[in-house]
Design an enzyme around this catalytic site. Sequence first.
Site, PDB file in Angstrom:
ATOM      1  N   MET A  49     -11.923   4.664   5.142  1.00 30.15           N
ATOM      2  CA  MET A  49     -10.886   5.161   6.035  1.00 30.15           C
ATOM      3  C   MET A  49     -11.355   5.031   7.481  1.00 30.15           C
ATOM      4  SD  MET A  49      -8.262   6.047   4.267  1.00 30.15           S
ATOM      5  CE  MET A  49      -7.360   6.805   5.619  1.00 30.15           C
ATOM      6  N   ASP A  63      -8.431   1.080   6.134  1.00 29.54           N
ATOM      7  CA  ASP A  63      -7.107   1.674   6.276  1.00 29.54           C
ATOM      8  C   ASP A  63      -7.133   2.650   7.436  1.00 29.54           C
ATOM      9  OD1 ASP A  63      -4.657   2.894   6.016  1.00 29.54           O
ATOM     10  OD2 ASP A  63      -5.059   3.801   4.055  1.00 29.54           O
ATOM     11  N   MET A  83       0.504  11.582  -0.804  1.00 29.59           N
ATOM     12  CA  MET A  83      -0.095  12.771  -0.190  1.00 29.59           C
ATOM     13  C   MET A  83       0.542  14.031  -0.770  1.00 29.59           C
ATOM     14  SD  MET A  83      -0.118  11.566   3.802  1.00 29.59           S
ATOM     15  CE  MET A  83      -0.407   9.852   4.258  1.00 29.59           C
ATOM     16  N   HIS A 118       0.852  -1.183   0.000  1.00 23.00           N
ATOM     17  CA  HIS A 118       0.000   0.000   0.000  1.00 23.00           C
ATOM     18  C   HIS A 118       0.889   1.235   0.000  1.00 23.00           C
ATOM     19  CE1 HIS A 118      -3.896   1.949   0.759  1.00 23.00           C
ATOM     20  NE2 HIS A 118      -3.230   2.800   1.528  1.00 23.00           N
ATOM     21  N   ASP A 123       0.956   5.238   0.066  1.00 20.97           N
ATOM     22  CA  ASP A 123       0.193   6.444   0.377  1.00 20.97           C
ATOM     23  C   ASP A 123       0.814   7.655  -0.306  1.00 20.97           C
ATOM     24  OD1 ASP A 123      -1.906   5.551   2.227  1.00 20.97           O
ATOM     25  OD2 ASP A 123      -0.233   4.984   3.519  1.00 20.97           O
TER      26      ASP A 123
END
Length: 231
Positions: free
Chosen positions: A138, A176, A38, A34, A36
């Site tokens: 989330m 998550d 941002m 995974h 992420d």
Amino acid sequence: MAVQINPSILSADFARLAEEAKSVSGTEGADWLHVDVMDNHFVPNLTLGVPVVESLARATDTPLDCHLMIEDPDRWAPQYVEAGAGSVTFHAEAAAAPVRLAREIRAKGARASMALKPATPIEPFEDLLPELDMLLIMTVEPGFGGQAFLDIMLPKIRRTRELIAKHGLEMWLQVDGGVSAETIERCAEAGADVFVAGSAVYGAKDPAEAVRSLRAQAQAKTASSGWACDH
């Protein structure tokens, strides 16, 4: 329903990403990595972008699950498919044309996923579900790793699983945020089958063993859960 464990590299050592990726790969290892992404606009943090994803894709055989916590995913998401991501998640709150974007991601050869922040309900997006391969709930506010799991998201997970069943879909339901040995069974019982775990994996002495242990917990709870028994 197959349980999947996706370690989040947000909790890995960024100076050793290739090694960290390999530490959870192999037999019974991570199903996906995974990633992420941002941008310090959609969320108050800045992580990595397309060049790092390209490098990771070359460094590991584990497929990449890119979670885009960014503004204007309609413009940027396709580039992550081209960079090597096997699954790309955009946020419902940020996408201007989610159906068109999901179709473009699929057309480029990746799985299309949509994420919802804790305060965003699932119900307004029911008609979009057939356009997706996965939905991400989330269980913390996006932007930072290491946050405490929000139990108030469990009913939302259950409602989402009910909608997936209602429409007879084969899509995955990912969670998550704060997923650990203490919370994963509750998520599995509620209906999740794909679990992102950051510090619970990369904060362990043996990350690969942490992946195996989390999977075993989720599999056991899924096997006895009402939603899985109905399938």
